[in-house]
Scaffold this motif. Structure first.
Motif, PDB file in Angstrom:
ATOM      1  N   LEU A  50       0.944  -1.229   0.189  1.00 40.28           N
ATOM      2  CA  LEU A  50      -0.208  -0.033   0.326  1.00 40.28           C
ATOM      3  C   LEU A  50       0.995   1.093  -0.096  1.00 40.28           C
ATOM      4  O   LEU A  50       0.694   2.120  -0.648  1.00 40.28           O
ATOM      5  CB  LEU A  50      -0.734  -0.228   0.993  1.00 40.28           C
ATOM      6  CG  LEU A  50      -1.751  -1.277   1.008  1.00 40.28           C
ATOM      7  CD1 LEU A  50      -2.721  -1.111   2.429  1.00 40.28           C
ATOM      8  CD2 LEU A  50      -3.709   0.272   0.231  1.00 40.28           C
ATOM      9  N   GLN A  51       1.631   1.299   0.774  1.00 35.36           N
ATOM     10  CA  GLN A  51       2.830   2.220   0.735  1.00 35.36           C
ATOM     11  C   GLN A  51       3.145   2.934  -0.210  1.00 35.36           C
ATOM     12  O   GLN A  51       3.935   3.549  -0.926  1.00 35.36           O
ATOM     13  CB  GLN A  51       3.727   2.299   2.337  1.00 35.36           C
ATOM     14  CG  GLN A  51       4.642   3.796   1.933  1.00 35.36           C
ATOM     15  CD  GLN A  51       5.595   3.519   3.447  1.00 35.36           C
ATOM     16  OE1 GLN A  51       6.473   2.451   3.864  1.00 35.36           O
ATOM     17  NE2 GLN A  51       5.570   4.519   3.858  1.00 35.36           N
ATOM     18  N   ARG A  52       4.255   1.086  -1.379  1.00 30.89           N
ATOM     19  CA  ARG A  52       4.737   1.672  -2.281  1.00 30.89           C
ATOM     20  C   ARG A  52       3.593   2.015  -3.512  1.00 30.89           C
ATOM     21  O   ARG A  52       4.220   3.143  -4.225  1.00 30.89           O
ATOM     22  CB  ARG A  52       5.129   0.228  -2.927  1.00 30.89           C
ATOM     23  CG  ARG A  52       5.720  -0.024  -3.839  1.00 30.89           C
ATOM     24  CD  ARG A  52       6.793  -1.331  -4.355  1.00 30.89           C
ATOM     25  NE  ARG A  52       7.256  -0.853  -5.746  1.00 30.89           N
ATOM     26  CZ  ARG A  52       7.052  -1.055  -6.553  1.00 30.89           C
ATOM     27  NH1 ARG A  52       5.561  -1.093  -6.544  1.00 30.89           N
ATOM     28  NH2 ARG A  52       7.256  -1.207  -8.272  1.00 30.89           N
ATOM     29  N   ALA A  53       2.383   1.892  -3.200  1.00 28.56           N
ATOM     30  CA  ALA A  53       1.674   2.026  -4.157  1.00 28.56           C
ATOM     31  C   ALA A  53       1.042   3.685  -4.550  1.00 28.56           C
ATOM     32  O   ALA A  53       0.890   4.319  -5.373  1.00 28.56           O
ATOM     33  CB  ALA A  53      -0.158   1.572  -4.383  1.00 28.56           C
ATOM     34  N   SER A  54       1.401   4.466  -3.177  1.00 29.58           N
ATOM     35  CA  SER A  54       0.896   5.321  -2.543  1.00 29.58           C
ATOM     36  C   SER A  54       1.628   6.215  -3.247  1.00 29.58           C
ATOM     37  O   SER A  54       1.977   7.511  -3.608  1.00 29.58           O
ATOM     38  CB  SER A  54       0.314   5.573  -1.499  1.00 29.58           C
ATOM     39  OG  SER A  54       1.494   5.332  -0.207  1.00 29.58           O
ATOM     40  N   LEU A  55       3.320   5.797  -3.238  1.00 29.61           N
ATOM     41  CA  LEU A  55       4.301   6.438  -3.645  1.00 29.61           C
ATOM     42  C   LEU A  55       4.110   6.903  -4.457  1.00 29.61           C
ATOM     43  O   LEU A  55       4.383   8.184  -5.950  1.00 29.61           O
ATOM     44  CB  LEU A  55       5.799   5.827  -2.961  1.00 29.61           C
ATOM     45  CG  LEU A  55       6.272   5.882  -1.684  1.00 29.61           C
ATOM     46  CD1 LEU A  55       6.667   5.286  -1.501  1.00 29.61           C
ATOM     47  CD2 LEU A  55       6.456   7.804  -1.076  1.00 29.61           C
TER      48      LEU A  55
END
Length: 253
Positions: A50-55
């Motif tokens: 999720l964090q990678r996608a948000s970046l």
């Protein structure tokens, strides 16, 4: 791993070295490098995915590039999401990506953006940390896609209250900015100046360099000369430092 999405500092109370490194890269417009630090974890860890996608979604907003990579990362995050909070966060990112594509003229995905944020609203509990970010993004759609400033203001105020309650200072930068923008449109110059100044102050305190040029340019709209020119010049200097990122000074995502 905590999902930080667009808000938050990317650091933890324990000053996790990985999260600190991700934040430093992100704040300097190095989203690809920040995402790469999460590559290994994101294969199996829903929070990291999720964090990678948000970046990568955030990179699309600031650079107008990287759409395919963001889509791929988002599909991985959606597949790994294992509870309502994670599914809600993934839906929130899906809505943001669709919003960005519509706003920047890549493709009209307004209906998808509204639908995804509606799913997120059904999954993210009221009062949860992710709810403030969701409210903010619903405000963006109301302001920039639906041309409904009254609805946008209500959503931004909910987001502002939620960000204050959860100590999310980066999200407060954005809520201050957008509330000030609405005030400026209504001719409330003093209110607009205060909001833009608060946004800039927080951005500088956090060291979120990539968001500082738009904040300087916004504040310049409310200041007399020669201060307005000085602010514009400083914004230009930062844009050159970051190789022209963000590609547009307004609206700040």
């Amino acid at each position: 791993m905590a999902h930080t999405a667009m808000s938050g500092t990317g650091t933890t109370k324990k000053h996790d070295p990985l999260q600190t490194a991700v934040w430093r890269l992100r704040s300097r417009a190095c989203w690809t490098d920040a995402a790469a630090l999460l590559d290994r974890l994101a294969v199996t860890d829903a929070g990291a995915a999720l964090q990678r996608a948000s970046l990568l979604v955030e990179r699309c907003l600031y650079t107008e590039q990287g759409w395919a990579e963001a889509e791929d990362a988002l599909r991985t995050a959606e597949a790994l999401a294992g509870d309502d909070d994670q599914r809600g966060a993934a839906a929130c990112e899906r809505g943001q990506l669709a919003y960005a594509a519509t706003l920047l003229g890549v493709r009209d995905r307004a209906d998808e953006a509204r639908s995804a944020l509606g799913r997120a609203a059904a999954l993210i509990a009221p009062g949860a940390p992710g709810r403030a970010l969701l409210d903010f993004r619903r405000g963006l759609i109301a302001e920039n896609l639906s041309q409904s400033p009254q609805s946008a203001r209500a959503a931004y105020r909910r987001a502002h209250a939620g960000a204050t309650a959860h100590g999310d200072h980066l999200l407060l930068c954005f809520t201050w900015h957008h509330l000030a923008g609405l005030a400026l449109l209504e001719g409330e110059l003093a209110e607009a100046r205060h909001g833009f100044a608060e946004s800039l102050r927080l951005l500088e305190e956090l060291g979120f360099l990539v968001g500082t040029a738009p904040a300087l340019a916004a504040l310049a709209q409310t200041e007399p000369e020669p201060e307005a020119t000085r602010l514009h010049q400083e914004a230009g200097r930062l844009l050159r430092l970051l190789d022209g990122i963000p590609t547009r000074l307004a609206p700040l995502p």
